[in-house]
Design a protein around this motif. Structure first.
Motif, short mmCIF file in Angstrom:
data_model
loop_
_atom_site.label_atom_id
_atom_site.label_comp_id
_atom_site.label_asym_id
_atom_site.label_seq_id
_atom_site.Cartn_x
_atom_site.Cartn_y
_atom_site.Cartn_z
N TYR A 1 0.81 -1.21 0.00
CA TYR A 1 0.00 0.00 0.00
C TYR A 1 0.84 1.26 0.00
CZ TYR A 1 -3.41 -3.57 1.11
OH TYR A 1 -4.18 -4.69 1.08
N ASN A 2 1.99 1.20 -0.66
CA ASN A 2 2.81 2.38 -0.93
C ASN A 2 3.24 2.31 -2.39
OD1 ASN A 2 3.48 4.12 1.52
ND2 ASN A 2 3.92 2.10 2.37
N ASP A 3 3.83 3.40 -2.87
CA ASP A 3 4.47 3.42 -4.19
C ASP A 3 5.97 3.56 -4.01
OD1 ASP A 3 2.28 3.21 -6.04
OD2 ASP A 3 1.67 5.22 -5.41
N PRO A 4 6.76 2.92 -4.86
CA PRO A 4 8.21 2.93 -4.66
C PRO A 4 8.84 4.31 -4.64
CG PRO A 4 7.60 1.23 -6.24
CD PRO A 4 6.37 2.04 -5.97
N ASP B 1 25.36 14.41 -15.99
CA ASP B 1 25.54 13.02 -16.43
C ASP B 1 25.73 12.05 -15.27
OD1 ASP B 1 28.06 13.87 -15.67
OD2 ASP B 1 29.10 12.84 -17.30
N ARG B 2 25.74 12.59 -14.05
CA ARG B 2 25.86 11.73 -12.87
C ARG B 2 24.52 11.57 -12.15
NH1 ARG B 2 29.79 8.66 -13.32
NH2 ARG B 2 30.44 8.60 -11.12
N VAL B 3 23.45 11.99 -12.81
CA VAL B 3 22.08 11.79 -12.33
C VAL B 3 21.30 11.20 -13.50
CG1 VAL B 3 20.02 12.85 -11.32
CG2 VAL B 3 22.29 13.79 -10.81
N ARG B 4 20.73 10.01 -13.32
CA ARG B 4 20.14 9.29 -14.46
C ARG B 4 18.72 8.83 -14.17
NH1 ARG B 4 25.15 5.20 -16.06
NH2 ARG B 4 26.67 6.84 -16.56
N GLN B 5 17.95 8.73 -15.23
CA GLN B 5 16.67 8.05 -15.13
C GLN B 5 16.90 6.56 -14.94
OE1 GLN B 5 14.69 9.28 -18.82
NE2 GLN B 5 13.37 10.61 -17.61
N ILE B 6 15.91 5.89 -14.33
CA ILE B 6 16.03 4.44 -14.17
C ILE B 6 15.22 3.69 -15.21
CG2 ILE B 6 16.44 4.70 -11.69
CD1 ILE B 6 13.58 3.56 -11.25
N ASP B 7 14.20 4.36 -15.80
CA ASP B 7 13.39 3.78 -16.89
C ASP B 7 12.93 2.37 -16.56
OD1 ASP B 7 13.64 6.10 -18.47
OD2 ASP B 7 15.59 5.44 -19.21
N HIS B 8 12.27 2.22 -15.42
CA HIS B 8 11.79 0.90 -15.02
C HIS B 8 10.39 0.65 -15.56
CE1 HIS B 8 11.25 -2.64 -12.40
NE2 HIS B 8 9.98 -2.25 -12.38
N HIS B 9 10.21 -0.47 -16.25
CA HIS B 9 8.90 -0.88 -16.78
C HIS B 9 8.71 -2.34 -16.39
CE1 HIS B 9 8.46 2.76 -19.35
NE2 HIS B 9 9.78 2.73 -19.31
N GLY B 10 7.91 -2.58 -15.37
CA GLY B 10 7.75 -3.94 -14.86
C GLY B 10 6.30 -4.37 -14.79
N GLU B 11 6.08 -5.48 -14.09
CA GLU B 11 4.73 -6.04 -13.97
C GLU B 11 3.82 -5.14 -13.15
OE1 GLU B 11 2.54 -10.09 -12.18
OE2 GLU B 11 4.72 -9.81 -11.99
N PHE C 1 5.00 -1.86 -11.70
CA PHE C 1 5.38 -0.45 -11.62
C PHE C 1 6.02 0.04 -12.91
CE2 PHE C 1 5.94 -2.31 -7.33
CZ PHE C 1 4.91 -1.64 -6.69
N ARG C 2 5.74 1.30 -13.19
CA ARG C 2 6.42 2.01 -14.27
C ARG C 2 6.94 3.31 -13.67
NH1 ARG C 2 4.02 3.88 -20.20
NH2 ARG C 2 5.80 5.21 -20.76
N VAL C 3 8.26 3.42 -13.59
CA VAL C 3 8.89 4.55 -12.91
C VAL C 3 10.06 5.05 -13.75
CG1 VAL C 3 10.00 5.36 -10.80
CG2 VAL C 3 8.28 3.54 -10.67
N ASP C 4 10.04 6.31 -14.12
CA ASP C 4 11.13 6.88 -14.92
C ASP C 4 12.32 7.29 -14.06
OD1 ASP C 4 9.66 6.49 -17.19
OD2 ASP C 4 9.11 8.59 -17.46
N GLY C 5 12.04 7.96 -12.92
CA GLY C 5 13.15 8.50 -12.14
C GLY C 5 13.75 9.71 -12.85
N PRO C 6 14.86 10.24 -12.35
CA PRO C 6 15.58 9.83 -11.15
C PRO C 6 14.85 10.27 -9.87
CG PRO C 6 16.59 11.80 -12.03
CD PRO C 6 15.50 11.40 -13.01
#
Length: 467
Positions: free
Chosen positions: A110-113, A194-204, A206-211
């Motif tokens: 019941y939280n979001d990452p 260039d030392r801060v990056r998106q994570i571009d996570h696409h999973g079952e 969650f979809r989280v771009d980040g950073p």
């Protein structure tokens, strides 16, 4: 075992014992709030918690820990049930202490990452690297209905979501390189892009771009803690946990659990020493054994049986009318396979009742002090002997200390039991590091988004831990 004979076992080659204080309002015994000396409204009193954290730090304990759930737990008529949100509480305790680790429970159900990774990164920064996250998969239809669901997601689905949740959180903590912030006023550059990056996570799940919008935490990641003991829980602990809080009633069960989790960790390539096993123990301590037992019995007498029976019935998925106080559990109750939430605790309670042929009244008394964790009434020496015996027998790397009454139970543990453990060479006499990972003897995690690339390019950033 006497104090003298146990002391002969101390030696320089021993690994250090780890001690965490699991703090719950007026104490873990459900009737603790009814004692004349107990601060009955302590559950919402920040000064009470500051005092407890300072007591634990005085004893050089590794950490303090707060459980949590996104639902009102139990009948509010039975005991203090309201709780402060624990990550908020940790920030207040960070300012009241200097060394002790600060661990809070937060649910992956019941939280979001993103928001949770930000909260724990913030606590780690505020505390100077002392934060820990107890990762739980919340069960119970009452919690589900607080979030628009009709019932609890399936047990295995909750753990699949939890695994992806942790993967996303750790990626977010890694989205800033350790040397990203340069704060160069002359050049007008605060952080290297260039030392801060998106994570571009696409999973079952969650979809989280980040950073993340917080720099990498001082510890890299907060200490990752887990408390489930089901098969799925042990697999999860072996893969992700760095400390495991567990409930084991007997030494044999403790040894079996310890070996099982360590072997599972080794099987997936982890160092078993990187997973610290801490069974819970509820010590009731007196100057003499009879005094300790008298306090234990006094607490049990203060339990309101009807409240406790309703809670037990809920845990066992029974109607309260199916439980008779002076009879044993019914012959027919749900099997573990039919239970979707808190499987390991359900099994522990049923096995305890069957093994010792406890009536419901006696079972309620046994659970009143620690909800299935091992309770022990005795002198400080006897408590120290028990801790040492479990430790030397390979059932524990340390213990989750759960005082039955607070603050008195924590004070007597710190002032009487800790010095015995120190004398035996089992426990630190001073803190040797500043972070929670230092206390647990665990390394700072590598940055998975940057470190491998940096090595291949011959570039090595300055780590916060080395600065």
């Amino acid at each position: 075992m006497t104090r003298t004979s146990a002391s002969r076992h101390a030696g320089p080659g021993r690994k250090p014992l780890h001690l965490n204080a699991f703090l719950m309002s007026t104490g873990h015994h459900e009737a603790s709030w009814r004692l004349p000396e107990s601060p009955a409204r302590a559950n919402a009193d920040i000064e009470h918690y500051r005092n407890l954290a300072r007591i634990a730090e005085r004893g050089k304990l590794d950490s303090v820990f707060f459980a949590d759930s996104p639902v009102l737990m139990g009948d509010p008529g039975r005991r203090p049930a309201a709780k402060l949100e624990p990550t908020v509480l940790l920030t207040a305790l960070a300012g009241a202490t200097e060394y002790i680790g600060l661990i809070a429970t937060a649910s992956t159900s019941y939280n979001d990452p993103y928001n949770l990774a930000r909260r724990f990164a913030s606590v780690d920064h505020v505390s100077g690297g002392r934060a820990g996250w107890n990762i739980v998969t919340t069960a119970g239809a009452d919690a589900a209905r607080n979030f628009g669901l009709d019932d609890t997601p399936l047990h295995r689905d909750r753990y699949r979501r939890a695994a992806e949740f942790v993967e996303v959180a750790t990626k977010l903590w890694d989205s800033w390189a350790d040397d990203a912030v340069v704060a160069d006023k002359e050049k007008g550059v605060h952080a290297l892009a260039d030392r801060v990056r998106q994570i571009d996570h696409h999973g079952e799940f969650f979809r989280v771009d980040g950073p993340l919008n917080v720099e990498r935490p001082p510890q890299g990641y907060p200490l990752l803690v887990q408390a489930g003991s089901s098969e799925d829980g042990k697999d999860f602990a072996a893969r992700y946990a760095e400390a495991v809080f567990t409930a084991q009633q007997t030494l044999e069960e403790g040894i079996a659990f310890y070996k099982d989790v360590k072997q599972r960790a080794e099987a997936i390539g982890r160092n078993a020493d990187g997973v610290k096993i801490l069974p819970g123990i509820v010590p009731v301590i007196g100057d003499a054994e009879a005094e300790a037992r008298e306090l234990d019995e006094e607490l049990d007498r203060l339990i309101v049986p009807e409240y406790a029976k309703r809670q037990l019935a809920k845990t066992l998925r029974l109607h309260p009318d199916e439980l008779a106080l002076d009879e044993e559990l019914p012959g027919t109750i749900p099997t573990e396979d039919e239970i979707e939430g808190a499987k390991s605790r359900y099994t522990l309670i049923v096995e305890l009742a069957r093994r010792e042929r406890l009536t419901v009244r006696r079972l309620i008394g046994r659970l009143g002090g620690g909800r299935g964790h091992r309770t022990f009434a005795g002198t400080a020496v006897q408590v120290a002997d028990t801790i040492e015996h479990w430790y030397d027998s390979g059932a524990a790397d340390g213990f989750n200390i759960m005082p039955a009454v607070l603050p008195a139970g924590l004070e007597v543990f710190v002032d009487q039991v800790v010095p015995i453990l120190q004398e035996r060479g089992l426990f630190r006499t001073e803190y040797t590091g500043r972070t929670l990972r230092d206390h647990y003897g665990l390394p700072r995690p590598a940055n998975r988004l940057f470190d491998a690339v940096d090595r291949s390019e011959g570039r090595f950033g300055i780590r916060l831990a080395d600065a």
